[in-house]
Design a protein around this motif. Structure first.
Motif, PDB file in Angstrom:
ATOM      1  N   THR A 207       0.854  -1.174   0.000  1.00 31.44           N
ATOM      2  CA  THR A 207       0.000   0.000   0.000  1.00 31.44           C
ATOM      3  C   THR A 207       0.898   1.235   0.000  1.00 31.44           C
ATOM      4  O   THR A 207       1.684   1.440   0.932  1.00 31.44           O
ATOM      5  CB  THR A 207      -0.918   0.020   1.229  1.00 31.44           C
ATOM      6  OG1 THR A 207      -1.839  -1.063   1.133  1.00 31.44           O
ATOM      7  CG2 THR A 207      -1.692   1.321   1.297  1.00 31.44           C
ATOM      8  N   VAL A 208       0.791   2.018  -1.057  1.00 31.03           N
ATOM      9  CA  VAL A 208       1.608   3.219  -1.228  1.00 31.03           C
ATOM     10  C   VAL A 208       0.663   4.403  -1.402  1.00 31.03           C
ATOM     11  O   VAL A 208      -0.101   4.448  -2.370  1.00 31.03           O
ATOM     12  CB  VAL A 208       2.545   3.089  -2.453  1.00 31.03           C
ATOM     13  CG1 VAL A 208       3.381   4.358  -2.621  1.00 31.03           C
ATOM     14  CG2 VAL A 208       3.446   1.866  -2.297  1.00 31.03           C
ATOM     15  N   HIS A 209       0.719   5.354  -0.480  1.00 32.99           N
ATOM     16  CA  HIS A 209      -0.212   6.488  -0.494  1.00 32.99           C
ATOM     17  C   HIS A 209       0.355   7.638  -1.332  1.00 32.99           C
ATOM     18  O   HIS A 209       0.586   8.743  -0.843  1.00 32.99           O
ATOM     19  CB  HIS A 209      -0.491   6.956   0.934  1.00 32.99           C
ATOM     20  CG  HIS A 209      -1.156   5.921   1.783  1.00 32.99           C
ATOM     21  ND1 HIS A 209      -0.448   5.053   2.598  1.00 32.99           N
ATOM     22  CD2 HIS A 209      -2.466   5.591   1.923  1.00 32.99           C
ATOM     23  CE1 HIS A 209      -1.296   4.249   3.221  1.00 32.99           C
ATOM     24  NE2 HIS A 209      -2.527   4.551   2.834  1.00 32.99           N
ATOM     25  N   ALA A 210       0.544   7.345  -2.622  1.00 29.74           N
ATOM     26  CA  ALA A 210       1.164   8.327  -3.509  1.00 29.74           C
ATOM     27  C   ALA A 210       0.167   9.314  -4.099  1.00 29.74           C
ATOM     28  O   ALA A 210       0.567  10.270  -4.767  1.00 29.74           O
ATOM     29  CB  ALA A 210       1.899   7.603  -4.641  1.00 29.74           C
ATOM     30  N   GLY A 211      -1.123   9.107  -3.879  1.00 31.49           N
ATOM     31  CA  GLY A 211      -2.133   9.995  -4.453  1.00 31.49           C
ATOM     32  C   GLY A 211      -2.597  11.090  -3.518  1.00 31.49           C
ATOM     33  O   GLY A 211      -3.449  11.912  -3.895  1.00 31.49           O
ATOM     34  N   VAL A 212      -2.055  11.130  -2.300  1.00 38.84           N
ATOM     35  CA  VAL A 212      -2.412  12.190  -1.343  1.00 38.84           C
ATOM     36  C   VAL A 212      -1.551  13.416  -1.660  1.00 38.84           C
ATOM     37  O   VAL A 212      -0.365  13.453  -1.301  1.00 38.84           O
ATOM     38  CB  VAL A 212      -2.188  11.728   0.110  1.00 38.84           C
ATOM     39  CG1 VAL A 212      -2.592  12.828   1.086  1.00 38.84           C
ATOM     40  CG2 VAL A 212      -2.956  10.445   0.395  1.00 38.84           C
ATOM     41  N   LEU A 213      -2.121  14.380  -2.339  1.00 38.24           N
ATOM     42  CA  LEU A 213      -1.365  15.550  -2.765  1.00 38.24           C
ATOM     43  C   LEU A 213      -1.738  16.779  -1.939  1.00 38.24           C
ATOM     44  O   LEU A 213      -2.805  16.842  -1.323  1.00 38.24           O
ATOM     45  CB  LEU A 213      -1.617  15.824  -4.248  1.00 38.24           C
ATOM     46  CG  LEU A 213      -1.324  14.659  -5.214  1.00 38.24           C
ATOM     47  CD1 LEU A 213      -1.498  15.118  -6.656  1.00 38.24           C
ATOM     48  CD2 LEU A 213       0.063  14.090  -4.981  1.00 38.24           C
ATOM     49  N   ARG A 214      -0.848  17.769  -1.964  1.00 39.51           N
ATOM     50  CA  ARG A 214      -1.051  18.986  -1.167  1.00 39.51           C
ATOM     51  C   ARG A 214      -2.360  19.666  -1.516  1.00 39.51           C
ATOM     52  O   ARG A 214      -3.040  20.212  -0.634  1.00 39.51           O
ATOM     53  CB  ARG A 214       0.112  19.953  -1.387  1.00 39.51           C
ATOM     54  CG  ARG A 214       1.446  19.469  -0.836  1.00 39.51           C
ATOM     55  CD  ARG A 214       2.527  20.520  -1.042  1.00 39.51           C
ATOM     56  NE  ARG A 214       2.323  21.695  -0.196  1.00 39.51           N
ATOM     57  CZ  ARG A 214       3.022  22.815  -0.278  1.00 39.51           C
ATOM     58  NH1 ARG A 214       3.963  22.930  -1.213  1.00 39.51           N
ATOM     59  NH2 ARG A 214       2.791  23.822   0.545  1.00 39.51           N
ATOM     60  N   ASP A 215      -2.724  19.644  -2.790  1.00 38.32           N
ATOM     61  CA  ASP A 215      -3.936  20.349  -3.226  1.00 38.32           C
ATOM     62  C   ASP A 215      -5.205  19.779  -2.597  1.00 38.32           C
ATOM     63  O   ASP A 215      -6.232  20.476  -2.541  1.00 38.32           O
ATOM     64  CB  ASP A 215      -4.072  20.278  -4.750  1.00 38.32           C
ATOM     65  CG  ASP A 215      -3.062  21.159  -5.464  1.00 38.32           C
ATOM     66  OD1 ASP A 215      -2.427  22.005  -4.795  1.00 38.32           O
ATOM     67  OD2 ASP A 215      -2.902  21.006  -6.688  1.00 38.32           O
TER      68      ASP A 215
END
Length: 501
Positions: free
Chosen positions: A235-243
């Protein structure tokens, strides 16, 4: 459970008339594909059921917990996605085809198109291959793992074994306390099903528990170490962006994903973009080397029905679709994680958008839970949403236990959570018309109509419980063999039906 208390053979005992059998491969004759074979009474034939128990369910198998279980796969070889795209049928693909009752070429094509994954790290040689995809049986994941407040290695090993006993198709080690590396090593060497992790948890431990000390370099080292151990998917939470953070903070329940909250806080402290996003291609290169798979995390999943299908959740989902294409360009397999808490009328929209935005990659959901007030019974709450989204195309369901939101689950909670979601998966499989599910279900129905009680026990999800319930209520009257105590001998509808001329 002491590691020396496990009997060396036949750890899981099945009822009389149930046995473990193996089918060899055709293109790869060395394969031994497991099934649980139920012999029906009165010459009614046999029913073969999907089985995940590995050597623990084999009366002739070894389960010496002090050493781990036998290795059944060679190390190395080209990755599953790369092979499938080149038209190569791997042993893992044939294994899956036999297990599921499909043509091997169909399995290869589903993997090649990204609609299914076979999570099988080249270092996890104890693994019996399986597939996660819409066309296949709906799978169940069980979460285990210690916390800073509770549990140790022996307890987590017992949960792993108990999960497999009751039908967990994969296991995730979500340990956040001490000895994470040692716990995972002990588990994976004894685990015949795919093992998943969330690497940010161990990275945070290495950073002294302080989010501000996290870095890409720490995370990368953890990821490589876990790949070397044999972890099959991450599980890699790479889609949680600052925006997306402002929208998430405006919610009723904010960010409820541990990994998502960790990355959101790191971005807030450093005023930088998520390092899992900026270094995503490097992560792909690492996973490609070990043929480990992505489980792209939904770090902004809704933690309440009020927050379902909002801008933060769907904004992240679109990003996960973009990252899926990048991972595929590296020949890395991908599945997408989904919510969360979603009211029933909004569930279909989640499935539809995931298929569209994530290009058909398998969906792996936690529930969803369609209400928020089921504390203590959230395994039931979750199972309701899981049955619906499974019938709509979700490929794997993450179990929820009765103690969700309340406490770290114990052994009985693990069983209750798995069986609740096993029911959800079977509901979905029947809705999809999977032949193995239909055959199993119809065999039970026929056994009920013919009052074949032993066959009903053998075909049930929990044979011991079924037998105990019936025998505890069974009167001594011989006529009771043709009825249950619900209706009695004079008012049994099935008995009356059989008497109609």
């Amino acid at each position: 459970m002491s590691e020396h208390s496990c009997p060396k053979r036949g750890f899981f005992a099945w009822p009389q008339g149930v046995r473990k059998v193996y089918q060899p491969g055709v293109r790869h004759p060395e394969l031994k594909v497991p099934f649980r074979e139920v012999t029906l009474s009165s010459e009614k034939g046999v029913v073969r059921l999907y089985d995940v128990t590995g050597p623990y369910g084999d009366p002739d198998g070894s389960c010496d917990m002090s050493r781990g279980i036998p290795r059944v796969r060679p190390e190395g070889g080209e990755g599953q996605l790369a092979s499938a795209r080149r038209g190569v049928l791997t042993p893992e693909m044939e294994f899956v085809a036999i297990r599921e009752g499909f043509d091997p070429e169909f399995v290869r094509q589903e993997v090649a198109e990204g609609r299914a994954i076979i999570p099988a790290n080249i270092r996890h040689r104890e693994l019996e291959p399986m597939a996660i995809g819409r066309a296949f049986l709906v799978k169940i994941n069980a979460n285990i793992g210690n916390s800073a407040m509770s549990s140790g290695i022996e307890e987590e090993l017992e949960k792993m074994l108990w999960s497999i006993r009751w039908g967990a198709d994969t296991v995730m080690d979500l340990s956040t306390g001490k000895n994470i590396h040692e716990i995972r090593e002990r588990i994976i060497r004894r685990c015949p099903v795919p093992l998943g992790t969330v690497p940010i948890y161990e990275a945070l431990e290495r950073a002294g528990g302080r989010v501000e000390n996290l870095s890409w370099e720490i995370y990368r080292d953890v990821l490589v170490d876990q790949c070397e151990q044999g972890v099959d998917y991450f599980t890699v939470h790479a889609g949680v962006l600052r925006d997306f953070i402002p929208a998430a903070k405006a919610r009723l329940t904010g960010i409820v994903s541990r990994g998502g909250s960790i990355m959101a806080k790191w971005m807030s402290l450093h005023r930088e973009e998520n390092f899992l996003y900026t270094h995503f291609r490097e992560i792909c290169q690492i996973l490609k080397e070990y043929d480990a798979a992505f489980s792209l995390g939904d770090g902004l999943r809704p933690g309440s029905t009020h927050d379902a299908n909002d801008a933060a959740q769907f904004g992240e989902l679109k990003v996960l679709g973009e990252l899926t294409k990048i991972a595929w360009s590296f020949d890395v397999q991908v599945m997408i994680e989904g919510p969360g808490h979603v009211p029933l009328q909004k569930v279909k929209e989640n499935m539809d958008r995931q298929i569209e935005w994530c290009h058909g990659a398998p969906f792996y959901t936690l529930g969803p839970l369609p209400i928020d007030v089921g504390a203590g019974y959230d395994h039931i709450t979750s199972a309701i949403g899981a049955a619906l989204i499974g019938s709509l195309g979700t490929a794997m369901l993450c179990y929820v236990t009765p103690k969700e939101h309340l406490a770290l689950p114990e052994k009985q909670d693990v069983k209750d959570g798995i069986l609740a979601h096993k029911i959800s998966a079977l509901v979905a499989d029947l809705a999809k018309g999977h032949p193995m599910a239909v055959a199993w279900n119809d065999a039970m129905s026929k056994a009920r109509f013919e009052f074949r009680w032993e066959d009903q026990y053998r075909l049930s999800l929990d044979p011991d419980l079924c037998r105990r319930y019936r025998e505890a209520a069974l009167p001594k009257d011989p006529s009771s063999s043709r009825c249950c105590t619900m209706c009695g001998p004079d008012f049994c509808a099935m008995k009356i039906t059989q008497e109609i001329v």
